[in-house]
Design a protein around this motif. Structure first.
Motif, PDB file in Angstrom:
ATOM      1  N   ASP A  37      63.388 -33.272  61.738  1.00  0.00           N
ATOM      2  CA  ASP A  37      64.248 -33.421  61.462  1.00  0.00           C
ATOM      3  C   ASP A  37      64.926 -34.236  61.749  1.00  0.00           C
ATOM      4  OD1 ASP A  37      64.161 -30.230  59.401  1.00  0.00           O
ATOM      5  OD2 ASP A  37      64.793 -29.156  60.822  1.00  0.00           O
ATOM      6  N   ASN A  38      65.050 -34.702  62.751  1.00  0.00           N
ATOM      7  CA  ASN A  38      65.969 -35.651  64.047  1.00  0.00           C
ATOM      8  C   ASN A  38      65.705 -37.318  62.485  1.00  0.00           C
ATOM      9  OD1 ASN A  38      65.660 -34.272  66.051  1.00  0.00           O
ATOM     10  ND2 ASN A  38      63.860 -35.011  66.574  1.00  0.00           N
ATOM     11  N   GLN A  39      64.705 -37.081  62.053  1.00  0.00           N
ATOM     12  CA  GLN A  39      65.721 -38.112  60.981  1.00  0.00           C
ATOM     13  C   GLN A  39      65.375 -37.554  59.161  1.00  0.00           C
ATOM     14  OE1 GLN A  39      65.132 -41.545  61.344  1.00  0.00           O
ATOM     15  NE2 GLN A  39      64.809 -40.423  63.719  1.00  0.00           N
ATOM     16  N   ARG A  40      66.621 -36.622  59.788  1.00  0.00           N
ATOM     17  CA  ARG A  40      66.967 -36.168  58.132  1.00  0.00           C
ATOM     18  C   ARG A  40      67.517 -36.424  57.117  1.00  0.00           C
ATOM     19  NH1 ARG A  40      68.862 -29.229  57.131  1.00  0.00           N
ATOM     20  NH2 ARG A  40      69.609 -30.603  54.980  1.00  0.00           N
ATOM     21  N   TYR A  41      67.985 -36.819  58.059  1.00  0.00           N
ATOM     22  CA  TYR A  41      69.608 -37.729  57.075  1.00  0.00           C
ATOM     23  C   TYR A  41      69.538 -39.766  57.065  1.00  0.00           C
ATOM     24  CZ  TYR A  41      71.607 -32.840  57.125  1.00  0.00           C
ATOM     25  OH  TYR A  41      71.908 -32.228  56.537  1.00  0.00           O
ATOM     26  N   LEU A  42      69.618 -40.121  57.024  1.00  0.00           N
ATOM     27  CA  LEU A  42      69.852 -41.415  56.309  1.00  0.00           C
ATOM     28  C   LEU A  42      70.352 -42.268  55.856  1.00  0.00           C
ATOM     29  CD1 LEU A  42      65.843 -42.302  56.833  1.00  0.00           C
ATOM     30  CD2 LEU A  42      66.451 -41.965  58.328  1.00  0.00           C
TER      31      LEU A  42
END
Length: 259
Positions: A37-42
């Motif tokens: 989840d920590n890298q969900r948005y890029l």
């Protein structure tokens, strides 16, 4: 628009909110959070356009704009999405209301001389976007004709919510803490328009700004102007969509393209 809350404050809020109990009026905490989840948005470039990649829902997000018509930089919207996801995973309710009464001296009290003053005392206020709502049909914009206009055709209504045990009269004190922006019942806008690039198929999404508060109802009793007792409820919780001066719900519209 105010800058996104600092990471230090987010950590403090999350640490504090983890102490809450459970209720159906508020989002439940996730005990098994996805480590990705920590890298969900890029932020990525797709076909020459900068977009946000929601890797969990497998869709691209573009053209974020607030309900009052203010465009948002993608980086700022990404930070709003990350912060709001964290808050939605942590916001919980508390135990039913009970009063803690400080013992009072009634020796001078008479019906004519005693009165009380009730108020809501906030312990913590915060704001984050609520769950996404799809507010238009999916539109396929053909190649060769330039961008197409897509407009919201579905209206969403948001109702205020209070923790278990909040009495009817208490709600007015909590509403008064926020004033006009507290939306008892407010809706997203119809016919809101955004461009969708040619060759793309997507829909319009809306995320409302939700105001949250926690605090106590405090009742102070006076006799001849002298404070004789104070009654404080256990912690209460409430939330409501933020309302614009035109009475519509404040929030963020965007275009989303599933992949």
């Amino acid at each position: 628009m105010k800058s996104i809350i600092s990471k230090a404050l987010i950590f403090t809020l999350l640490s504090t909110l983890c102490l809450f109990g459970n209720s159906s009026n508020f989002a439940s905490a996730s005990s098994n959070s996805d480590p990705l989840d920590n890298q969900r948005y890029l932020i990525e470039f797709i076909d020459g356009e900068e977009v946000i990649n929601d890797t969990k829902q497998r869709l691209y997000i573009s053209s974020p704009i607030t309900a009052d018509g203010t465009s948002l930089p993608l980086q700022e919207y990404l930070e709003i999405l990350e912060y709001s996801d964290q808050m939605l995973n942590q916001v919980q309710d508390h135990t039913p209301i009970e009063e803690k009464l400080i013992e009072k001296d009634n020796s001078l009290a008479t019906p004519m001389s005693t009165y009380n003053i009730i108020s809501y005392v906030s312990d913590l206020d915060w704001k984050s976007t609520g769950p996404k709502e799809v507010v238009s049909a999916s539109v396929q914009c053909p190649v060769g004709g330039g961008s197409c206009q897509i407009q919201s055709t579905s209206q969403r209504t948001y109702q205020e919510s209070f923790s278990v045990g909040v009495e009817g009269g208490w709600k007015e004190y909590i509403r008064g803490h926020f004033g006009f922006s507290w939306g008892n019942s407010t809706s997203s806008q119809l016919a809101y328009q955004l461009p969708i690039p040619e060759g793309k198929t997507g829909y319009m999404a809306f995320r409302p700004w939700i105001q949250y508060t926690r605090g106590n109802i405090v009742t102070k009793w006076y006799t001849y102007g002298t404070l004789i007792s104070t009654s404080t409820s256990n912690m209460v919780f409430a939330n409501a969509a933020e309302k614009l001066p035109n009475d519509f719900a404040n929030g963020i519209y965007s275009i989303e393209f599933p992949y």
